[in-house]
Design an enzyme around this catalytic site. Structure first.
Site, mmCIF file in Angstrom:
data_model
loop_
_atom_site.group_PDB
_atom_site.id
_atom_site.type_symbol
_atom_site.label_atom_id
_atom_site.label_comp_id
_atom_site.label_asym_id
_atom_site.label_seq_id
_atom_site.Cartn_x
_atom_site.Cartn_y
_atom_site.Cartn_z
ATOM 1 N N LYS A 190 0.850 -1.186 0.000
ATOM 2 C CA LYS A 190 0.000 0.000 0.000
ATOM 3 C C LYS A 190 0.886 1.236 0.000
ATOM 4 C CE LYS A 190 -3.512 2.425 2.682
ATOM 5 N NZ LYS A 190 -4.538 2.322 3.720
ATOM 6 N N LYS B 155 -2.155 -1.521 -3.801
ATOM 7 C CA LYS B 155 -3.034 -0.362 -3.703
ATOM 8 C C LYS B 155 -2.228 0.914 -3.781
ATOM 9 C CE LYS B 155 -6.044 1.864 -0.401
ATOM 10 N NZ LYS B 155 -6.330 2.011 0.995
HETATM 11 C C1 PBG Z 1 -7.435 3.251 5.798
HETATM 12 C C2 PBG Z 1 -7.728 3.173 4.347
HETATM 13 C C3 PBG Z 1 -7.564 4.155 3.356
HETATM 14 C C4 PBG Z 1 -8.086 3.616 2.191
HETATM 15 C C5 PBG Z 1 -8.512 2.339 2.489
HETATM 16 N N1 PBG Z 1 -8.265 2.071 3.812
HETATM 17 C C6 PBG Z 1 -7.078 5.555 3.442
HETATM 18 C C7 PBG Z 1 -5.685 5.842 3.801
HETATM 19 O O1 PBG Z 1 -4.837 4.967 3.952
HETATM 20 O O2 PBG Z 1 -5.435 7.026 3.994
HETATM 21 C C8 PBG Z 1 -8.185 4.326 0.872
HETATM 22 C C9 PBG Z 1 -9.282 3.867 -0.009
HETATM 23 C C10 PBG Z 1 -9.582 4.760 -1.149
HETATM 24 O O3 PBG Z 1 -8.969 5.820 -1.365
HETATM 25 O O4 PBG Z 1 -10.491 4.391 -1.909
HETATM 26 N N2 PBG Z 1 -6.111 3.168 6.168
#
Ligand code: PBG
Length: 324
Positions: free
Chosen positions: A195, A248
């Site tokens: 991520k 992601k």
């Molecule tokens: C929580 C999380 C996030 C997303 C999914 N889980 C936001 C982040 O990490 O700031 C993003 C999902 C999206 O942008 O569609 N940690």
């Protein structure tokens, strides 16, 4: 065998011919649809930053889940808002959290639909970081423990899969151990493994009210210039017990999806995140691009890169388009 004997246009002559040889196919079965739940009753609140997305209170989320299931989409990914935020994000592991109640509701109205829960603290902490703060920093090990508790609470409510999205080191192992000790050996872990610290989460942070109040997430989410660490993150998560791993965002990281697919033998999920979703919506709203075409081409590119599972806010729309 060159031109004029070889003519690649032969296989492009008709829709049927193109379909026969395309090699990559999208289906509703590839999708996971994210759902947002909030405390209270009678709420179906539009999320302003994300076209067509809503916050549902538990009593109304069942109907939405049933619609998702009727479109042959196998799973939803559930996010929740707390009643109250605090420094440790304690509502995350409450048995009465909006998420816990929503899981039960979804299981009642759509028993065949898989419920995946996002396991993270950022929507629950009053500082918006994905973990607890010690000496001005996000503390890794104490955060893992709380994530373990959160995963168990979700399992207790009936979640089929838990999905840690925090990016702490070692959290998958801690969560697997916590689930097993509590008797939830069959609850699977889908790890947000690679991520990246991305600007494409902007619309989501509006929705989850989870933007960090100081600093950024670069000390835990990955540096986007770094493909090597993505492979290490995935390998470690698999070693720690992840059943499914995720890359992601999706579109700016198709190369990472492709490498992961070649290297690992577990299902690869890719998250077509909120910013990717809104880029297409904004351009289509402005009349710059054909919406349906852009959606299908985008999702297909993620599949072609190697994703077995595509998490997307377009899931319902695309499933309807594919049915025709
Ligand atoms: C929580 C999380 C996030 C997303 C999914 N889980 C936001 C982040 O990490 O700031 C993003 C999902 C999206 O942008 O569609 N940690």
């Amino acid at each position: 065998m060159a031109f004029p004997r070889t003519r690649l246009r032969r296989l492009r002559q008709s829709e049927a011919m193109r379909r026969l040889v395309s090699g990559t196919r999208l289906s509703a079965e590839d999708f996971v649809y994210p759902l947002f739940t909030c405390p209270g009753t009678g709420e179906k609140r539009p999320i302003e930053s994300m076209s067509g997305c809503f916050h549902f209170s538990a009593d109304l989320i069942g109907a939405e889940a049933a619609e998702v299931a009727s479109l042959q989409i196998p799973a939803v990914l559930l996010f929740g808002l707390p009643e109250r935020k605090d420094p440790t994000g304690s509502e995350a592991w409450s048995d009465n959290s909006a998420v816990a109640i929503a899981i039960k509701q979804i299981k009642q109205t759509a028993p065949e639909l898989l419920v995946i829960t996002d396991v993270c603290l950022c929507a629950y902490t009053n500082h918006g970081h994905c973990g607890v703060i010690k000496d001005g920093k996000v503390d890794n090990d104490s955060t893992c423990e709380l994530l373990g508790k959160t995963a168990v609470a979700h399992a207790r409510a009936g979640a089929d899969i838990v999905a840690p999205s925090d990016m702490m080191d070692g959290r998958v192992g801690v969560i697997r151990e916590a689930l097993d000790s509590a008797g939830f050996v069959d609850v699977a872990v889908m790890a947000y493994s690679a991520k990246y610290a991305s600007a494409f989460y902007g619309p989501f942070r509006d929705a989850a009210e989870s933007a960090p109040s100081f600093g950024d997430r670069k000390t835990y989410q990955m540096d986007f210039g770094n493909p090597r660490q993505a492979m290490t993150e995935i390998a470690l998560d698999i070693e720690e017990g992840a059943d499914i791993v995720m890359v992601k965002p999706a579109l700016p990281y198709l190369d990472i999806i492709c490498r992961a697919k070649q290297r690992f033998d577990v299902p690869i999920a890719a998250y077509n995140v909120s910013g990717e979703f809104m880029c297409i919506n904004a351009a289509a709203d402005a009349g710059y691009m054909d919406r349906q075409g852009a959606i299908l081409e985008t999702l297909l590119s993620v599949k072609r890169a190697g994703a077995d599972i595509i998490i997307t806010y377009f899931a319902k729309t695309a499933a309807k388009m594919l049915r025709k």
